[in-house]
Scaffold this motif. Sequence first.
Motif, short mmCIF file in Angstrom:
data_model
loop_
_atom_site.label_atom_id
_atom_site.label_comp_id
_atom_site.label_asym_id
_atom_site.label_seq_id
_atom_site.Cartn_x
_atom_site.Cartn_y
_atom_site.Cartn_z
N ILE A 6 -29.94 40.96 53.66
CA ILE A 6 -30.05 42.20 54.24
C ILE A 6 -30.72 43.31 53.57
N ALA A 7 -31.37 44.17 54.22
CA ALA A 7 -32.17 45.22 53.67
C ALA A 7 -31.76 46.49 53.89
N PHE A 8 -31.73 47.45 52.90
CA PHE A 8 -31.40 48.74 52.99
C PHE A 8 -32.29 49.74 52.88
N GLY A 9 -31.85 50.94 53.49
CA GLY A 9 -32.85 52.42 53.39
C GLY A 9 -34.27 51.84 54.01
N LYS A 10 -35.28 52.64 53.01
CA LYS A 10 -36.72 52.30 53.53
C LYS A 10 -37.20 50.86 53.62
N LEU A 11 -36.40 49.98 52.97
CA LEU A 11 -36.60 48.67 52.97
C LEU A 11 -36.51 48.19 54.43
N THR A 12 -35.73 48.60 55.12
CA THR A 12 -35.34 48.10 56.60
C THR A 12 -36.32 48.34 57.29
N ASP A 13 -37.12 49.72 56.88
CA ASP A 13 -38.34 50.16 57.98
C ASP A 13 -39.51 49.26 57.57
N ILE A 14 -39.65 48.78 56.48
CA ILE A 14 -40.91 47.95 56.07
C ILE A 14 -40.61 46.58 56.48
#
Length: 77
Positions: A6-14
């Motif tokens: 699961i990715a959160f924040g800016k990491l989701t965009d990347i």
Amino acid sequence: MKINIIAFGKLTDIVGKDSFALEGITDTNQLKALILQTHPALADMSYLVAVNKKVVSENTALSEGTEVALLPPFSGG
């Protein structure tokens, strides 16, 4: 062996999505290496890794069904 990420924040965009699964990953070092290989933009970011809701700083073994969270830096006040 399937690991859920699961990715959160800016990491989701990347990474392009907020959750995904990987197979054949046995520890967090291997996971980080694979993620950096597929998403080189993460090399310039600092982020925390949590395994089953506990932040880890050392290499940690992963098993079937483990949930790994990629957490961006926190700021608070």
